[in-house]
Design an enzyme around this catalytic site. Structure first.
Site, PDB file in Angstrom:
ATOM      1  N   SER A 126      29.601  39.689 -32.074  1.00  0.00           N
ATOM      2  CA  SER A 126      30.004  41.087 -31.874  1.00  0.00           C
ATOM      3  C   SER A 126      29.500  41.514 -30.506  1.00  0.00           C
ATOM      4  O   SER A 126      28.722  40.799 -29.870  1.00  0.00           O
ATOM      5  CB  SER A 126      29.358  41.967 -32.942  1.00  0.00           C
ATOM      6  OG  SER A 126      27.981  42.164 -32.640  1.00  0.00           O
ATOM      7  N   ASP A 127      29.915  42.685 -30.040  1.00  0.00           N
ATOM      8  CA  ASP A 127      29.241  43.248 -28.870  1.00  0.00           C
ATOM      9  C   ASP A 127      27.999  43.989 -29.376  1.00  0.00           C
ATOM     10  O   ASP A 127      27.765  44.118 -30.578  1.00  0.00           O
ATOM     11  CB  ASP A 127      30.179  44.138 -28.049  1.00  0.00           C
ATOM     12  CG  ASP A 127      29.711  44.257 -26.589  1.00  0.00           C
ATOM     13  OD1 ASP A 127      28.529  43.966 -26.321  1.00  0.00           O
ATOM     14  OD2 ASP A 127      30.513  44.643 -25.722  1.00  0.00           O
ATOM     15  N   TRP A 128      27.238  44.479 -28.441  1.00  0.00           N
ATOM     16  CA  TRP A 128      25.936  45.115 -28.715  1.00  0.00           C
ATOM     17  C   TRP A 128      26.090  46.252 -29.754  1.00  0.00           C
ATOM     18  O   TRP A 128      26.681  47.277 -29.447  1.00  0.00           O
ATOM     19  CB  TRP A 128      25.405  45.677 -27.394  1.00  0.00           C
ATOM     20  CG  TRP A 128      24.028  46.221 -27.405  1.00  0.00           C
ATOM     21  CD1 TRP A 128      23.613  47.388 -27.999  1.00  0.00           C
ATOM     22  CD2 TRP A 128      22.879  45.653 -26.785  1.00  0.00           C
ATOM     23  NE1 TRP A 128      22.286  47.573 -27.778  1.00  0.00           N
ATOM     24  CE2 TRP A 128      21.789  46.524 -27.030  1.00  0.00           C
ATOM     25  CE3 TRP A 128      22.641  44.505 -26.041  1.00  0.00           C
ATOM     26  CZ2 TRP A 128      20.511  46.287 -26.555  1.00  0.00           C
ATOM     27  CZ3 TRP A 128      21.364  44.261 -25.565  1.00  0.00           C
ATOM     28  CH2 TRP A 128      20.316  45.145 -25.821  1.00  0.00           C
ATOM     29  N   GLU A 129      25.568  46.010 -30.932  1.00  0.00           N
ATOM     30  CA  GLU A 129      25.624  46.998 -32.032  1.00  0.00           C
ATOM     31  C   GLU A 129      27.039  47.410 -32.392  1.00  0.00           C
ATOM     32  O   GLU A 129      27.239  48.458 -33.015  1.00  0.00           O
ATOM     33  CB  GLU A 129      24.798  48.249 -31.690  1.00  0.00           C
ATOM     34  CG  GLU A 129      23.322  47.935 -31.561  1.00  0.00           C
ATOM     35  CD  GLU A 129      22.445  49.159 -31.332  1.00  0.00           C
ATOM     36  OE1 GLU A 129      22.984  50.237 -31.049  1.00  0.00           O
ATOM     37  OE2 GLU A 129      21.224  49.006 -31.436  1.00  0.00           O
ATOM     38  N   SER A 130      28.031  46.628 -32.000  1.00  0.00           N
ATOM     39  CA  SER A 130      29.402  47.099 -32.272  1.00  0.00           C
ATOM     40  C   SER A 130      29.728  47.039 -33.761  1.00  0.00           C
ATOM     41  O   SER A 130      30.685  47.671 -34.200  1.00  0.00           O
ATOM     42  CB  SER A 130      30.439  46.327 -31.439  1.00  0.00           C
ATOM     43  OG  SER A 130      30.567  44.998 -31.882  1.00  0.00           O
TER      44      SER A 130
END
Ligand code: NOJ
Length: 739
Positions: free
Chosen positions: A267-271
């Site tokens: 995932s992207d950062w905290e996505s």
């Protein structure tokens, strides 16, 4: 060939076997641990981190670049955790590590896969010497909105150019074998549609019809998947109502079922935890479910998987077999990287960081990224023999940090060579250099410095302005609504242009700026993007004619921001504009009747053309194209044709031209772009020399997704152009026929 295939098969089998041997020993908590990436670096409690690693709860760390700490944490993973599974150490190594290459958009201006590949290779070697084994690059989001700060990190507006250069970058990072020292895993990001965020605002919603998604935005990702990129990263964006991180369509249907991708998706950062902020889910548990069910394998920094996957499995919403699939992909990469055999890094196994060879590569990349946009009366190159004094003015002339550009966490500004330093080094003692920074930053609005600059200009034979925008004005979350030169720079140019001296503007920026308000005030305009560590010498050598510029714009330069999105591969519309059909706002009679008759698609105040089209760039020489022909005018599906053109250097110096081939499919089941880049070559010729440049085009190269979302090449008529930019008019025709 056969034995090679067999060896590969054996390797693949042994990776799969080793994965299974580990998997059968793993508890569910250890499996979920392999899907978790946490932050490292200062500020993170090392004891808590080590405890989690020893408990098998951490698969990967990002942003830990202290080599001793990396080795120590690897040791905890390998020696203290039950199964001894090593860590993936991730970092955004985007366009260099300590030795910084031009921003990716600048590298794209080289149209040179070799330059892009060697930039990634140097970055991989430097990063690997610090224990990093995974980079979050290349960013292959097709980017058609220069307001978007992350356009700097992109390879431009064209899906074909992005595919070719993205794959070159993957090749450079991953090397011949991921297990080799100096190979690091690459990551194709951000899947997908991130570059089309509304209004160019980062993280904003994207709405892209499936047909356009497949024909434009997904193409570089499909190419990356075919090239064997080790990982994918999901996008932050909301795509057509479903945030990409929760998109089963993207991660399962397209990536796995259609493309058979076998790497893993982070995932992207905290996505994942952001899915509830998007309003797709009510809480983290639902977010973990949506992302896991969509096909996201590893979670970056948030902990919804760790916190909720056990319950989701217990509730029967996620199967254990789905978790196993995700873990398999992660373990397979760790095995392929050779981490089980070589988990620790000894920097002595690597060449010195920023050694002369790496610096030379960075200089070549910077040289090839420079685009000469204007050169009236051959004001460039400058000859020092008849100039006794130079005014070097502007906030970007001696800005070692700013020339590096965005995403340079590890970039070393102390080794940057600035344009001012390089010019001082290059020219002889009998030329006076008058330097004035003039503005504190590119955004300053202090009129006093303009008068000082004018005084300096009066004393000088030639004025070189170094302008643009600092690194921080582009990149993630740094979008601009107005993309004119910021601060007082326009006023500065206008004041200098009144002095009757040659004015050369060198622009260092992370995006194509709108320059129509200054283009007539300068004699020459050299676009340097953010050129990296060795930007100074590259710029100096071009200004003084040691090298001829060869870069071409990888993205369209709008005249004004209101033209955005503006790109060469547009659709024709039912009412395409022509020079004749455009009416300028000043020509409209106030009493003129409203009519659609004879009207076409353009802006009353900006027309329909950009300031500089895609693929444009001048050189110190001049090139002529002639004798364009195809070896057959009728091509049966399944075959190739050869298109050739005679290229002549009719100028007075040796120079390089980027020869570009475009096609148009005249009639399609869905409308097709007015031009599509299908090939390019860098050709260097001596003055007076000619050569024939040929391209082979297969009918597969002409395929597109139709209304049924099937990839097809349709029979019909095509136009084919070859030339020095997307505006080339040198055209021939051919037809594609059914077998
Ligand atoms: C967020 C960015 O969108 C992504 O590109 C980057 O790789 C991660 N942060 C990690 O820094």
């Amino acid at each position: 060939m056969k034995s090679n295939t067999k060896r590969k098969r054996l390797l693949v089998d042994s990776v799969a076997d080793r994965v299974e041997q580990l998997l059968v020993q793993m508890t569910m908590s250890e499996k979920i641990g392999q899907l978790s990436q946490l932050q490292g670096g200062s500020g993170v409690d090392q004891d808590i981190l080590k405890e989690a690693i020893a408990a098998g709860q951490v698969s990967s760390l990002l942003n830990e670049v202290d080599l001793d700490t990396v080795n120590e944490l690897q040791r905890v993973a390998v020696e203290k955790s039950r199964l001894g599974i090593p860590l993936l150490i991730a970092r955004d190594v985007i366009h260099g590590f300590e030795t910084v290459f031009p921003i990716p958009l600048g590298q794209a201006a080289s149209f040179n896969p070799e330059v892009v590949k060697s930039g990634a290779r140097v970055a991989a070697l430097e990063a690997a010497s610090k224990g990093i084994n995974w980079t979050f690059a290349p960013m292959i989001d097709v980017s058609r909105d220069p307001r978007w700060g992350r356009i700097a990190e992109s390879l431009g507006e064209d899906p074909y150019l992005t595919s070719v250069l993205g794959n070159a970058m993957i090749d450079g990072f991953q090397g011949d074998d991921l297990a080799d020292a100096g190979s690091i895993a690459a990551c194709a990001k951000h899947f997908a549609g991130y570059g089309a965020s509304e209004a160019g605002i980062d993280y904003n919603t994207t709405n892209i019809p499936e047909n356009e998604l497949r024909n434009v935005h997904l193409r570089p990702f499909k190419a990356a998947s075919e090239a064997g990129v080790a990982t994918f990263m999901s996008s932050f964006g909301d795509l057509n109502g479903v945030p990409a991180t929760a998109s089963k369509f993207l991660h399962t249907q397209v990536l796995r079922d259609e493309w058979h991708y076998d790497g893993f998706v982070v995932s992207d950062w905290e996505s994942i935890s952001q899915l509830s902020i998007h309003g797709l889910t009510a809480n983290d548990k639902e977010s973990a479910y949506e992302a896991a069910a969509a096909g996201i394998d590893m979670e970056m920094t948030s902990t919804t998987y760790r916190d909720h996957l056990p319950d989701l499995i217990e509730d029967g919403l996620i199967n254990e077999s789905e978790i196993d699939g995700k873990v398999r992909a992660v373990l397979a990469l760790k095995i392929k990287l050779g981490l089980f055999e070589n988990p620790y890094t000894d920097s002595k196994d690597y060449e010195q960081i920023s050694n002369p060879e790496y610096m030379q590569e960075a200089k070549s990349a910077a040289l090839e990224s420079l685009v000469l946009l204007k050169n009236e009366n051959q004001s460039l190159p400058l000859s020092v023999s008849d100039k006794k004094s130079l005014a070097i003015i502007g906030p970007m002339a001696d800005a070692p940090y700013e020339q590096l550009g965005t995403w340079i966490f590890d970039g070393e500004q102390k080794i940057s060579q600035t344009p001012l330093q390089a010019i001082e080094h290059l020219i002889t003692d009998d030329v006076d250099i008058h330097y004035l920074k003039a503005m504190d930053t590119t955004r300053s609005r202090d009129d006093g410095s303009i008068s000082q600059a004018v005084e300096l200009g009066k004393k000088s034979d030639v004025i070189i302005l170094f302008l643009g925008e600092e690194s921080i004005l582009s990149g993630e979350a740094h979008s601009r609504a107005d993309i004119d030169l910021p601060g007082n720079q326009v006023e500065l140019i206008k004041a200098m242009s009144k002095l009757g001296k040659p004015v050369i503007a060198v622009i260092l920026a992370g995006r194509p700026l709108t320059l129509s308000n200054i283009v007539d005030d300068v004699d020459a305009l050299l676009y340097a993007w953010h050129p990296g560590t060795m930007g100074g010498p590259a710029i100096a050598e071009v200004l003084f004619g040691l090298e001829s510029p060869s870069g071409k714009t990888p993205v369209t330069f709008p005249k004004v921001v209101g033209q955005i999105p503006i790109y060469y591969g547009k659709k024709n519309t039912g009412k395409p504009a022509t020079d004749e059909s455009c009416v300028h706002i000043d020509e409209i009679d106030a009493k003129a009747e409203q009519t659609s008759f004879g009207m076409t698609a353009f802006h009353l105040d900006a027309g329909y053309k950009p300031l500089f089209e895609f693929g444009y760039g001048l050189s110190y020489s001049e090139f002529n194209y002639s004798d364009l022909h195809v070896n057959t005018n009728s091509l049966t599906i399944g075959n190739s044709l050869r298109a050739s053109v005679k290229l002549s250097n009719i100028g007075s110096c040796r120079a390089t031209e980027i020869v570009q081939l475009y096609v148009r499919d005249l009639v399609g089941n869905v409308t097709r772009p007015v031009k599509e880049l299908k090939g390019f070559k860098r050709i260097t010729l001596d003055a007076g020399e000619s050569t024939v440049v040929s391209f082979d085009i297969h009918t597969d190269d002409l395929a597109f997704y139709n209304r049924e979302m099937k990839l097809v090449t349709e029979a019909g008529d095509f136009h084919l152009w070859i030339g020095g930019s997307s505006a080339t008019e040198l055209r021939t025709e051919f037809s594609v026929t059914k077998p």
